[in-house]
Motif scaffolding. Sequence first.
Motif, PDB file in Angstrom:
ATOM      1  N   GLU A   1      38.029  44.674  47.869  1.00 46.73           N
ATOM      2  CA  GLU A   1      39.239  45.098  47.176  1.00 46.73           C
ATOM      3  C   GLU A   1      39.373  46.616  47.115  1.00 46.73           C
ATOM      4  O   GLU A   1      40.421  47.135  46.720  1.00 46.73           O
ATOM      5  CB  GLU A   1      39.271  44.531  45.758  1.00 46.73           C
ATOM      6  CG  GLU A   1      38.178  45.049  44.831  1.00 46.73           C
ATOM      7  CD  GLU A   1      36.893  44.253  44.924  1.00 46.73           C
ATOM      8  OE1 GLU A   1      36.055  44.386  44.008  1.00 46.73           O
ATOM      9  OE2 GLU A   1      36.730  43.499  45.905  1.00 46.73           O
ATOM     10  N   ALA A   2      38.325  47.363  47.515  1.00 40.74           N
ATOM     11  CA  ALA A   2      38.363  48.823  47.414  1.00 40.74           C
ATOM     12  C   ALA A   2      38.979  49.483  48.639  1.00 40.74           C
ATOM     13  O   ALA A   2      39.410  50.630  48.566  1.00 40.74           O
ATOM     14  CB  ALA A   2      36.944  49.376  47.217  1.00 40.74           C
ATOM     15  N   ALA A   3      39.006  48.802  49.750  1.00 37.27           N
ATOM     16  CA  ALA A   3      39.449  49.416  50.992  1.00 37.27           C
ATOM     17  C   ALA A   3      40.978  49.455  51.079  1.00 37.27           C
ATOM     18  O   ALA A   3      41.652  48.510  50.667  1.00 37.27           O
ATOM     19  CB  ALA A   3      38.883  48.646  52.171  1.00 37.27           C
ATOM     20  N   PRO A   4      41.512  50.557  51.640  1.00 38.68           N
ATOM     21  CA  PRO A   4      40.781  51.786  51.994  1.00 38.68           C
ATOM     22  C   PRO A   4      40.498  52.629  50.749  1.00 38.68           C
ATOM     23  O   PRO A   4      41.139  52.446  49.718  1.00 38.68           O
ATOM     24  CB  PRO A   4      41.764  52.506  52.922  1.00 38.68           C
ATOM     25  CG  PRO A   4      43.106  52.083  52.415  1.00 38.68           C
ATOM     26  CD  PRO A   4      42.940  50.655  51.947  1.00 38.68           C
ATOM     27  N   ALA A   5      39.520  53.551  50.871  1.00 37.53           N
ATOM     28  CA  ALA A   5      39.121  54.329  49.706  1.00 37.53           C
ATOM     29  C   ALA A   5      38.649  55.713  50.131  1.00 37.53           C
ATOM     30  O   ALA A   5      38.237  55.923  51.281  1.00 37.53           O
ATOM     31  CB  ALA A   5      37.998  53.614  48.955  1.00 37.53           C
ATOM     32  N   ASN A   6      38.743  56.665  49.205  1.00 34.02           N
ATOM     33  CA  ASN A   6      38.130  57.972  49.392  1.00 34.02           C
ATOM     34  C   ASN A   6      36.678  57.867  48.943  1.00 34.02           C
ATOM     35  O   ASN A   6      36.398  57.503  47.802  1.00 34.02           O
ATOM     36  CB  ASN A   6      38.851  59.032  48.556  1.00 34.02           C
ATOM     37  CG  ASN A   6      40.285  59.236  48.998  1.00 34.02           C
ATOM     38  OD1 ASN A   6      40.571  59.280  50.185  1.00 34.02           O
ATOM     39  ND2 ASN A   6      41.193  59.368  48.045  1.00 34.02           N
ATOM     40  N   VAL A   7      35.752  58.165  49.848  1.00 42.35           N
ATOM     41  CA  VAL A   7      34.322  57.997  49.578  1.00 42.35           C
ATOM     42  C   VAL A   7      33.637  59.355  49.585  1.00 42.35           C
ATOM     43  O   VAL A   7      33.874  60.171  50.476  1.00 42.35           O
ATOM     44  CB  VAL A   7      33.658  57.080  50.636  1.00 42.35           C
ATOM     45  CG1 VAL A   7      32.183  56.870  50.306  1.00 42.35           C
ATOM     46  CG2 VAL A   7      34.383  55.754  50.729  1.00 42.35           C
ATOM     47  N   LEU A   8      32.791  59.593  48.593  1.00 39.83           N
ATOM     48  CA  LEU A   8      31.996  60.812  48.547  1.00 39.83           C
ATOM     49  C   LEU A   8      30.552  60.441  48.246  1.00 39.83           C
ATOM     50  O   LEU A   8      30.289  59.648  47.336  1.00 39.83           O
ATOM     51  CB  LEU A   8      32.524  61.772  47.481  1.00 39.83           C
ATOM     52  CG  LEU A   8      31.843  63.154  47.443  1.00 39.83           C
ATOM     53  CD1 LEU A   8      32.865  64.226  47.072  1.00 39.83           C
ATOM     54  CD2 LEU A   8      30.682  63.178  46.441  1.00 39.83           C
ATOM     55  N   VAL A   9      29.623  61.001  49.027  1.00 43.11           N
ATOM     56  CA  VAL A   9      28.191  60.800  48.808  1.00 43.11           C
ATOM     57  C   VAL A   9      27.551  62.161  48.609  1.00 43.11           C
ATOM     58  O   VAL A   9      27.718  63.056  49.436  1.00 43.11           O
ATOM     59  CB  VAL A   9      27.527  60.068  49.992  1.00 43.11           C
ATOM     60  CG1 VAL A   9      26.032  59.855  49.702  1.00 43.11           C
ATOM     61  CG2 VAL A   9      28.207  58.734  50.254  1.00 43.11           C
ATOM     62  N   GLY A  10      26.836  62.326  47.500  1.00 44.38           N
ATOM     63  CA  GLY A  10      26.187  63.597  47.210  1.00 44.38           C
ATOM     64  C   GLY A  10      24.724  63.413  46.868  1.00 44.38           C
ATOM     65  O   GLY A  10      24.299  62.330  46.446  1.00 44.38           O
TER      66      GLY A  10
ATOM     67  N   ALA B   1      37.461  59.172  54.265  1.00 43.50           N
ATOM     68  CA  ALA B   1      38.121  57.908  53.960  1.00 43.50           C
ATOM     69  C   ALA B   1      37.278  56.784  54.549  1.00 43.50           C
ATOM     70  O   ALA B   1      36.694  56.920  55.624  1.00 43.50           O
ATOM     71  CB  ALA B   1      39.520  57.888  54.552  1.00 43.50           C
ATOM     72  N   GLY B   2      37.191  55.674  53.814  1.00 41.57           N
ATOM     73  CA  GLY B   2      36.345  54.587  54.269  1.00 41.57           C
ATOM     74  C   GLY B   2      36.993  53.231  54.107  1.00 41.57           C
ATOM     75  O   GLY B   2      37.842  53.020  53.245  1.00 41.57           O
ATOM     76  N   VAL B   3      36.575  52.298  54.980  1.00 45.51           N
ATOM     77  CA  VAL B   3      37.009  50.910  54.920  1.00 45.51           C
ATOM     78  C   VAL B   3      35.789  50.040  55.213  1.00 45.51           C
ATOM     79  O   VAL B   3      35.107  50.243  56.223  1.00 45.51           O
ATOM     80  CB  VAL B   3      38.125  50.603  55.942  1.00 45.51           C
ATOM     81  CG1 VAL B   3      38.491  49.128  55.889  1.00 45.51           C
ATOM     82  CG2 VAL B   3      39.345  51.471  55.703  1.00 45.51           C
ATOM     83  N   GLY B   4      35.501  49.097  54.332  1.00 44.03           N
ATOM     84  CA  GLY B   4      34.358  48.221  54.562  1.00 44.03           C
ATOM     85  C   GLY B   4      33.046  48.978  54.490  1.00 44.03           C
ATOM     86  O   GLY B   4      32.753  49.678  53.528  1.00 44.03           O
ATOM     87  N   SER B   5      32.249  48.864  55.563  1.00 39.13           N
ATOM     88  CA  SER B   5      30.982  49.579  55.642  1.00 39.13           C
ATOM     89  C   SER B   5      31.220  50.934  56.303  1.00 39.13           C
ATOM     90  O   SER B   5      31.614  51.003  57.456  1.00 39.13           O
ATOM     91  CB  SER B   5      29.959  48.771  56.443  1.00 39.13           C
ATOM     92  OG  SER B   5      28.708  49.415  56.463  1.00 39.13           O
ATOM     93  N   THR B   6      30.988  52.007  55.563  1.00 36.41           N
ATOM     94  CA  THR B   6      31.293  53.360  56.024  1.00 36.41           C
ATOM     95  C   THR B   6      30.009  54.167  56.137  1.00 36.41           C
ATOM     96  O   THR B   6      29.152  54.108  55.253  1.00 36.41           O
ATOM     97  CB  THR B   6      32.249  54.053  55.035  1.00 36.41           C
ATOM     98  OG1 THR B   6      33.446  53.278  54.932  1.00 36.41           O
ATOM     99  CG2 THR B   6      32.590  55.461  55.501  1.00 36.41           C
ATOM    100  N   ARG B   7      29.895  54.944  57.204  1.00 36.28           N
ATOM    101  CA  ARG B   7      28.701  55.755  57.414  1.00 36.28           C
ATOM    102  C   ARG B   7      29.066  57.230  57.350  1.00 36.28           C
ATOM    103  O   ARG B   7      30.002  57.671  58.009  1.00 36.28           O
ATOM    104  CB  ARG B   7      28.052  55.430  58.763  1.00 36.28           C
ATOM    105  CG  ARG B   7      26.716  56.140  58.986  1.00 36.28           C
ATOM    106  CD  ARG B   7      26.017  55.575  60.206  1.00 36.28           C
ATOM    107  NE  ARG B   7      24.761  56.250  60.468  1.00 36.28           N
ATOM    108  CZ  ARG B   7      23.923  55.900  61.439  1.00 36.28           C
ATOM    109  NH1 ARG B   7      24.218  54.870  62.234  1.00 36.28           N
ATOM    110  NH2 ARG B   7      22.785  56.551  61.612  1.00 36.28           N
TER     111      ARG B   7
END
Length: 258
Positions: free
Chosen positions: A138-147, A165-171
């Motif tokens: 339910e989150a996709a698409p989303a703005n993803v940040l990893v710190g 931006a990420g959808v599903g499994s994002t690397r």
Amino acid sequence: MRDRYFDPITLGQIAAEVFVSPFHLSRVFAELTGVTPGRYLTAVRLFEAKRLLLTTDLTVADVVCSVGYNSVGTFTSRFTKAVGMTPTQYRSPEVRELLLAVSPDFHRVPPAEALPGANGLPVQGAASVSATVDLPAEAAPANVLVGLFAERIPQCGPVAYAAQAGVGSTRLTISDVPPGRWTVLAVAEGAHGGGAESIYLGTVRQPVAVSPGGATRVHLRLRDLQPTDPPIAITLASDTFPHGMSRDLARPELRVAA
């Protein structure tokens, strides 16, 4: 704590309200949240102070009183040590524009296109961290940040980060990571926006060891915010964390073991 953070709460008072011993409360609380009650209370107070500084015209003195401190000097010293800038500096438009906030009542994830393109100067012995982030459907698409942060509840900017931006499994690949042990935190906001239900969070239980020049892989599965999640508010406006220097958060009022 969230309802009475402005009061001089003690561990004994909280334990009495839920009919357990202070020792038992401290142990179970740390198991559920990853931090002691004292550090959690400090995080709540600093979060509320940041929110008030950015969203109201209250003076610093009024903010201090509103979050449970009775000395402007003590609060300013602890805030500056934990956050990397003074309360007055924190009110700059750049801080607000690049604010990452995660809480049921106040949340924001800066879009990837608004973030600075680099983490700062190259770091000697820097490494990379490759993060695979699994988003709920339910989150996709989303703005993803990893710190990567020095503390489990970060108060200042990450030592390094990546966003997209990420959808599903994002690397995402985070470069220029200084050697050390870092807490990995991933936050995502659904592109459709909305309330707290559009914010997703993921972290690692234990800090990740990064060796000089190495490449580290981590896997994070994002989930909905939980009532027990400590509130987080950090800015990506400037590099306020000196590489290689550890920080102690403001000393908690609750006298419990770290």
